[in-house]
Scaffold this active site. Structure first.
Site, mmCIF file in Angstrom:
data_model
loop_
_atom_site.group_PDB
_atom_site.id
_atom_site.type_symbol
_atom_site.label_atom_id
_atom_site.label_comp_id
_atom_site.label_asym_id
_atom_site.label_seq_id
_atom_site.Cartn_x
_atom_site.Cartn_y
_atom_site.Cartn_z
ATOM 1 N N ASP A 96 2.921 102.173 -27.786
ATOM 2 C CA ASP A 96 2.136 103.393 -27.632
ATOM 3 C C ASP A 96 2.097 103.735 -26.139
ATOM 4 O OD1 ASP A 96 0.455 101.532 -26.570
ATOM 5 O OD2 ASP A 96 -1.138 101.796 -28.032
ATOM 6 N N ASP A 270 1.198 102.562 -38.489
ATOM 7 C CA ASP A 270 0.800 101.283 -37.894
ATOM 8 C C ASP A 270 -0.705 101.183 -37.998
ATOM 9 O OD1 ASP A 270 0.085 103.173 -35.580
ATOM 10 O OD2 ASP A 270 -0.750 101.253 -34.964
ATOM 11 N N CYS A 308 1.099 88.606 -56.313
ATOM 12 C CA CYS A 308 1.802 88.561 -55.029
ATOM 13 C C CYS A 308 2.693 87.324 -54.951
ATOM 14 C CB CYS A 308 0.767 88.536 -53.901
ATOM 15 S SG CYS A 308 1.501 88.499 -52.259
ATOM 16 N N CYS A 310 3.990 86.239 -51.906
ATOM 17 C CA CYS A 310 4.138 85.908 -50.481
ATOM 18 C C CYS A 310 3.940 84.411 -50.256
ATOM 19 C CB CYS A 310 3.159 86.716 -49.628
ATOM 20 S SG CYS A 310 1.480 86.065 -49.563
ATOM 21 N N CYS A 313 0.395 83.227 -51.089
ATOM 22 C CA CYS A 313 0.071 83.207 -52.514
ATOM 23 C C CYS A 313 0.900 82.195 -53.297
ATOM 24 C CB CYS A 313 0.189 84.612 -53.097
ATOM 25 S SG CYS A 313 -1.134 85.688 -52.477
ATOM 26 N N HIS A 339 -0.689 87.265 -45.633
ATOM 27 C CA HIS A 339 -0.801 87.938 -46.925
ATOM 28 C C HIS A 339 -1.038 89.439 -46.769
ATOM 29 C CE1 HIS A 339 -1.919 89.001 -50.971
ATOM 30 N NE2 HIS A 339 -2.961 89.613 -50.439
#
Lengths: 381, 381
Positions: A96, A270, A308, A310, A313, A339
């Site tokens: 930014d 974002d 999930c 991931c 998980c 997660h």
């Protein structure tokens, strides 16, 4: 004329909404859009390793110019070979302009045509940031996508103030464009401001589009207005932007707002939300938010989100993550951060598929229903 | 008679010292000794994932009975399927007895023959820990190696006090042995105490060895005495222990003390030192300690240890890690913790090779020289 560092390729428009499937080509790889970008404020996405970001499907991350300018300093990062090498991240980086932090974090600011005088939130030191300085810091950092220095006034600031601010932001954008040292390897975006006013958004977009940036950001949203107001602004703002350039909605990261942004033609997002809420044990799941610290999860041996797949998980239970967070164990917030970021990245993957299949509105409806999200709610996650 | 849960196999004795190469067979795998065990106090080795511990060569970790008893409670861990499943760690786990924490952390303790009354360091709640209770908590946790409940008096406590304490610790050990519920799948060690007194160490060892534990710990060291005093105690204590059982020196984790312990016949070590010092940016390297937070490393783009091939050293610079730690970024202490644990695990690997090659004294000499360690120094890292 040099080839722009950042290019956008439109792959497909969704039939029933403004959503678009595309890809952004950067010096550090090409990534599909719409895309969510994890935030690594101080050259680190809190608690996570670059390999983990890669593994969860992050293709580009955001880092904050203001923070890196103050610490460790952009010259040090440049000496390290740039931000990619400094933090060992091989894919895209967006920085930014520092403007938002100057207006939200710093103290005693004084805005002039030349730039902004303010005091560091760390040391109290007097500092000055100008459109040129913001660009040169980003040049030293070596990000793939840079932002113009802008003012982000409160959404409910007076019309007259916002009008003056928009015009100054346009002049600052022009100065930044002229100061930019590496247009061949860093793409500079213009930031459309204008609060909730259609004519000011039009003014801002017209002036910036006239400068032919390789991409456009939509700023001044997610700063206190309602969800409906944000969507309304997007409704009339994204059509003002050229179809052959990427569109980035700054600072937005709740699941519902991402979907609503995509529907209105946004390509990039974002937000610190997924990592910030993870730190106190709030997790995003397919059936809504789950505050894993709560006593009800003490003996719950299911994963955070049963749908999930991931790392968190697949390997750990709510009971264990709750224990870690209650006991101030860093690994707990690391698991929750992983997660939550995965959740949003995976959501965007599903959103891209829905665009491909021309069923984004059905996708939204079933996602919102399962998520327990009422469209009339404020957009607070 | 049941087969013991823990077995030791002596592979080779070093020619010139008391060092021994062996392996310990546990229900969760066999690991070579001498070995260092990372500490995961609250069912997590601070900031690190199980996969990372595995990758760095950790075969067994230590977890603290006292902490897990208080939070989340051993019944919850048992309900989760035991500590291995709770924290998703598939290799060995050793738990201490809680005794050391009761004596070092808890408040207002009152020692009786029956056990110890004290107040929780978290809630102030009145609690009672006995030899039987300490064993039953560890039974619920399901660790591979358990410790007897002992008293660990200060090294410079009076002879009379230590003598009485040793005798009580032996009675407590016997009570623990009788209370033990799962001798077939959890190995219970006796803890030799006796401060700096040869005759009391002999008394303690004789009484405990008579109870035929599957392994023996050496307690009451690394509690304020000098390095020379610790080595002196080891000189006369390890020969009192049976050759066919493992020997574990509790709470010792400085590089030099590990080598000196191995030379005196110790097989296992644990310590919070590597992760604790990592949190303020102190790193163990082949040329001695390196406080990466120091200004001298701000522009140092070398790895923490140029001779190290760990994840941290392969991917990140001193300048970056310094930045992260200065900026309170969790990833900084994660990288430093990874490196420090790898450093000690790798040191032990080299020590095992030196035992195999019968050149441990030469190894020690060159290690100490490069490390900048003066043998006369206190053993404070």
């Amino acid at each position: 004329m040099t080839e722009p560092a950042i290019k956008y390729r439109l792959i497909k428009k969704e039939k029933h909404t403004g959503a678009r499937l595309g890809e952004i080509i950067t010096p550090h790889g090409t990534f599909p859009t719409p895309m969510f970008m994890p935030v690594g404020t101080q050259a680190s996405v809190k608690s996570l390793a670059p390999e983990e970001l890669d593994e969860m499907g992050a293709n580009i991350i955001l880092s904050n110019t203001y923070h890196l300018w103050l610490r460790p300093g952009e010259k040090l990062v440049e000496e390290a070979g740039g931000l990619h090498q400094f933090m060992n991240w091989k894919k895209g980086i967006l920085t930014d302009s520092g403007g938002f932090q100057v207006f939200s974090l710093a103290k005693m600011r004084d805005i002039t045509e030349q730039g902004v005088h303010f005091k560091s939130h760390l040391s109290g030191e007097k500092l000055f940031l100008s459109p040129e300085k913001a660009i040169h810091i980003q040049n030293a950092l070596g990000s793939d996508i840079m932002m113009s220095f802008d003012e982000c006034p409160p959404f409910f600031e007076s019309y007259d103030y916002i009008k003056k601010s928009v015009e100054r932001t346009s002049r600052w954008a022009q100065r930044g464009l002229e100061a930019h040292l590496h247009a061949d390897r860093q793409g500079l975006f213009g930031i459309v401001q204008g609060g909730g006013h259609k004519d000011l958004r039009e003014l801002s977009a017209r002036q910036l589009v006239g400068m032919d940036f390789p991409g456009y950001s939509i700023g001044g949203l997610s700063v206190g207005e309602s969800k409906a107001e944000m969507n309304h602004v997007l409704d009339f703002t994204t059509p003002l932007l050229p179809e052959n350039k990427p569109r980035y909605l700054m600072g937005v990261g709740s699941a519902d707002a991402l979907i609503d942004g995509v529907i209105r033609g946004v390509d990039m997002f974002d937000c610190v939300l997924p990592t910030r809420i993870a730190r106190n044990g709030t997790c995003m799941t397919s059936s809504g938010r789950l505050v894993v610290k709560n006593a009800v999860y003490a003996h719950d041996f299911r994963p955070l989100d049963e749908k999930c797949d991931c790392y968190t998980c697949r390997n750990f239970t709510r009971a264990y993550i709750r224990h870690l967070i209650k006991a101030d164990e860093i690994f707990g917030l690391r698991l929750a951060s992983y997660h939550n970021l995965y959740f949003l990245l995976n959501l965007m993957k599903n959103v891209r598929q829905a665009i491909m299949d021309d069923n984004l509105l059905e996708f939204k409806e079933s996602f919102f229903e399962e998520y327990g999200f009422n469209a009339k709610d404020a957009r607070n996650f």
